[in-house]
Design an enzyme around this catalytic site. Structure first.
Site, PDB file in Angstrom:
ATOM      1  N   GLU A  87      -4.810  -9.049   3.236  1.00  0.00           N
ATOM      2  CA  GLU A  87      -5.474  -8.770   4.525  1.00  0.00           C
ATOM      3  C   GLU A  87      -6.728  -9.611   4.750  1.00  0.00           C
ATOM      4  OE1 GLU A  87      -4.152  -6.578   2.498  1.00  0.00           O
ATOM      5  OE2 GLU A  87      -3.203  -4.945   3.588  1.00  0.00           O
ATOM      6  N   GLU A  89       0.828  -1.221   0.000  1.00  0.00           N
ATOM      7  CA  GLU A  89       0.000   0.000   0.000  1.00  0.00           C
ATOM      8  C   GLU A  89       0.857   1.263   0.000  1.00  0.00           C
ATOM      9  OE1 GLU A  89      -2.472  -1.422   3.351  1.00  0.00           O
ATOM     10  OE2 GLU A  89      -4.145  -0.627   2.192  1.00  0.00           O
TER      11      GLU A  89
END
Lengths: 401, 346
Positions: B141, B119
């Site tokens: 995730e 990210e």
């Protein structure tokens, strides 16, 4: 409470809802305009006396957005006093519009209204219209959303209706619709739709398949298999764990046809009728809408019928003739079973499987078909209703005036 | 020198940040890391001699995501959800500062970059990955009941399009650098020893310090309009597929889909707020804590044979004999045989 009477009703023919359909070249507002013109002209109506033009439109988008009820009234040359509003109760919108018109009259707040609906499915196609119900992840996932075809197949699976059952029903619908058309039962209510030179584009329901047999239908592949495999079958079974697997029985031949159409029903008080020289054809006895479980979605007709019967202090034995929109064959089969009525008492002139279901307009059309047939058979009471997306049912009881 | 990264400025004015979180085999996002990174970004923005920055790692791999080990205790008896969302929304400002500071940031992804690690690179203006077969990129995730809460649900679809981003994030897929290039997640690949020079060269060649979503008239690649047929069909099917795959038991996948659906209809800063709220919703749900405990922490310690009595050597099964091979026993025998053990049953 004031009584609400139906003085007249008209509808467009139902044109095939594809780009090769006869009404595809007609804009939605023009379609409704011609229906409103006809209702005015054949009743020599002083349109300045109309309080409201209420139209059901399911897909409030593109050309059907921005209140086509008011737009078409003005376009038809109605007096500017005739207000207009658009409403949406999905597939029952047209009937809901009549019920709303009746409610305004019964409450004493309106004298004369028009209820009905509009849907040009060829110009505002279903799959281009979103909305939170199917698309917004929180709504669709949390609400166990499945498309109607899966709901219809879920009903068949849960209640044990077979492919043979639904196909046989569909064949009968075609047979009845062909017969009624040939005998001219629909003629008085259909407004031929014309082009701007006055030439007729369509004057009859375009999609009836005369002579359809069970063998013809047996050849058709079920329509919702792939959709189910995407995950919708799983969603349906998560909601209905008692169903082991979804039996896909519905196809184009036993589901309602996609069509274009518009309808209009004139509703008012006895007094305004007398004043304007209108003869009541029916009285609206009562109406009701109710919600049912949204995933199976299409089981609302019987509960809504029970609700309106109870509210009116009646039972189904007081009803002479029934009409239920043939969204899918199984919807009517289940309704007949739950209400314990015979096919001879319901949809006696066929239904949407043969003639089509122009979503917002259908409610006004099936109500009109019911009244016409009550007159033809000289029967007194009728109950009309529709199954509805999102898990609802809307019903109306009428009696001859 | 900070505890989590080094920054050096070369003669061309290019700052090279090497992430090196101490006492960890793999770089992970810790509180110290966030502070250090903030200082670096501020310095790069302020210092007129610095013309751009390269973000890379001093370790063999680039960076994994959040520090799940230190996260777990905080997931039990969580505090005020609104305050937590506020903190996360505040933390997004750092990435936004980096994206909008006017100086180009390049991610030189020298090895594996997962979760929060990837990210951070999505907030860079350009991404070059080392062409290593042993490296993977991804946003996994969902495997521990969470969503990519560092802006992943907002930036990835804005880079590669809605459908590809949904697939990657709801399945938590790992990608080889080649595949990441093909999908457009990274802009370029380079042999490991050419990574840094290439990254610097991109800055020297005038690489633009603006993210696509900060340009006027930006559109999500492939289009995204809830009033068009393609989007309507895609989301209605995705919603059903998520329901099918989760049986409504796992809250993370649909939270990812919603974060993308709602967040990509609004400007990115609003989208990041939407993401933060869905993320906190998952953090507060016991499912994520339980998944992190069972599937991550306990699994890792089991793999390390934590419960094995001292002095008992690890035993390797060569032949497996199954007594009472009913439905379950026969199945165990079958999978054992398929795994290469000599397997007998009676």
């Amino acid at each position: 409470m004031t009584d609400a009477y139906i003085f007249d009703h008209v509808r467009s023919p139902r044109g095939k809802g594809k780009s090769d359909g006869s009404l595809h070249q007609v804009t939605p507002v023009e379609l409704l305009t011609q229906v409103l013109e006809s209702l005015r002209d054949r009743n020599e109506l002083d349109t300045s006396r109309i309080d409201d033009v209420i139209m059901g439109v399911v897909h409030n988008q593109g050309e059907q957005a921005s209140n086509p009820a008011r737009t078409a009234a003005i376009n038809a040359g109605y007096a500017e006093e005739a207000a207009g509003k658009q409403l949406n109760r999905f597939c029952a919108s047209g009937l809901e519009a009549v019920n709303s018109a009746a409610a305004q009259v019964m409450s004493g707040m309106s004298d004369l209204c028009i209820g009905g609906g509009l849907e040009s499915m060829s110009r505002v196609p279903m799959d281009t219209v979103g909305g939170a119900l199917a698309v917004d992840p929180q709504v669709a996932y949390g609400g166990y959303f499945v498309p109607q075809g899966i709901s219809a197949d879920l009903i068949a699976s849960k209640y044990g209706f077979t492919r043979e059952d639904v196909d046989a029903f569909a064949v009968e619908s075609q047979k009845r619709a062909s017969h009624a058309r040939d005998e001219g039962y629909f003629d008085n209510s259909i407004v031929p739709i014309k082009d701007n030179l006055g030439d007729v584009l369509l004057d009859h329901d375009e999609c009836i398949r005369t002579g359809t047999t069970v063998e013809d239908l047996a050849k058709l592949k079920p329509s919702f298999v792939q959709m189910g495999e995407f995950g919708f079958n799983s969603v349906a079974i998560q909601r209905y764990p008692e169903v082991e697997k979804i039996n896909h029985v519905h196809h184009a031949g036993n589901s309602s046809v996609i069509v274009d159409g518009a309808s209009a029903v004139l509703v008012g008080t006895k007094e305004v009728g007398e004043e304007l020289g209108l003869t009541p054809r029916a009285r609206i006895v009562g109406f009701a809408s109710t919600g049912t479980e949204p995933t199976i979605m299409l089981t609302g007709p019987a509960p809504s019928a029970e609700k309106v019967l109870k509210r009116c202090g009646m039972s189904k034995d007081n009803i002479d003739l029934f009409e239920l929109n043939e969204a899918f064959a199984v919807v009517v089969l289940l309704y007949m079973q739950q209400m314990d009525i015979d096919h001879e008492q319901i949809n006696v002139n066929g239904g949407a499987i043969a003639m089509g279901h122009p979503l917002g307009a259908t409610g006004g059309m099936v109500l009109g078909t019911l009244i016409d047939e009550m007159e033809r058979r000289d029967l007194n009471t009728g109950l009309v209703n529709l199954c509805i997306g999102g898990g609802m049912g809307t019903s109306t009881i009428v009696e001859r005036a | 020198m900070s505890k989590t990264m080094n920054m050096n400025v070369d003669q061309d004015g290019i700052a090279v940040i090497e992430i090196n979180v101490q006492d960890r085999p793999m770089n992970v996002i810790t509180a110290d890391f966030a502070d250090d990174f903030k200082n670096c970004v501020e310095e790069i923005t302020k210092d007129e001699k610095i013309i751009g920055a390269v973000l890379t790692s001093a370790k063999n791999d680039f960076m994994a995501g959040a520090d799940l080990k230190s996260m777990l205790p905080t997931l039990i008896g969580l505090g005020d959800a609104s305050a937590m969302a506020e903190r996360i929304i505040e933390s997004h400002k750092l990435n936004r500062a980096m994206e909008t500071c006017g100086k180009p940031f390049v991610a030189a992804i020298n090895g594996t970059a997962l979760g929060g690690g990837l990210e951070i690179t999505l907030s860079c203006h350009y991404r070059i990955a080392a062409d290593r077969n042993d490296a993977v990129l991804g946003l996994p995730e969902v495997m521990v009941g969470l969503l990519p809460g560092g802006g992943g649900t907002q930036r990835l679809p804005r880079i590669i399009g809605i459908q590809a981003a949904l697939e990657l994030m709801t399945q938590g897929k790992h990608l080889k650098p080649q595949k990441a290039l093909a999908m457009g997640i990274v802009n370029e690949l380079a042999p490991p020893d050419e990574l840094l020079p290439k990254a610097k060269q991109w800055i020297l060649d005038g690489g633009k310090a603006i993210q696509p979503w900060d340009k006027k008239g930006f559109k999500v690649p492939g289009g995204f309009d809830p009033n068009t047929k393609g989007t309507i069909q895609m989301f209605s099917v995705v919603n059903a597929m998520v329901a099918k795959n989760t049986n409504h038991n796992y809250p993370a996948p649909i939270a990812i889909v919603s974060s993308v659906y709602e967040g990509c209809q609004v400007p990115i800063d609003t989208g990041l707020k939407i993401e933060a709220k869905y993320f906190v919703g998952l953090l507060c749900d016991p499912v994520s804590g339980n998944m992190i405990r069972s599937l991550f922490n306990n699994k890792q310690s089991a793999d390390k044979l934590r419960a094995r009595p001292k002095g008992v050597d690890k035993h390797t099964v060569k032949t497996l004999g199954m007594l009472g091979a009913g439905m379950m026993g026969a199945g165990i025998t079958l999978v054992s045989a398929q795994a290469g053990y000599e397997s007998l049953f009676a």
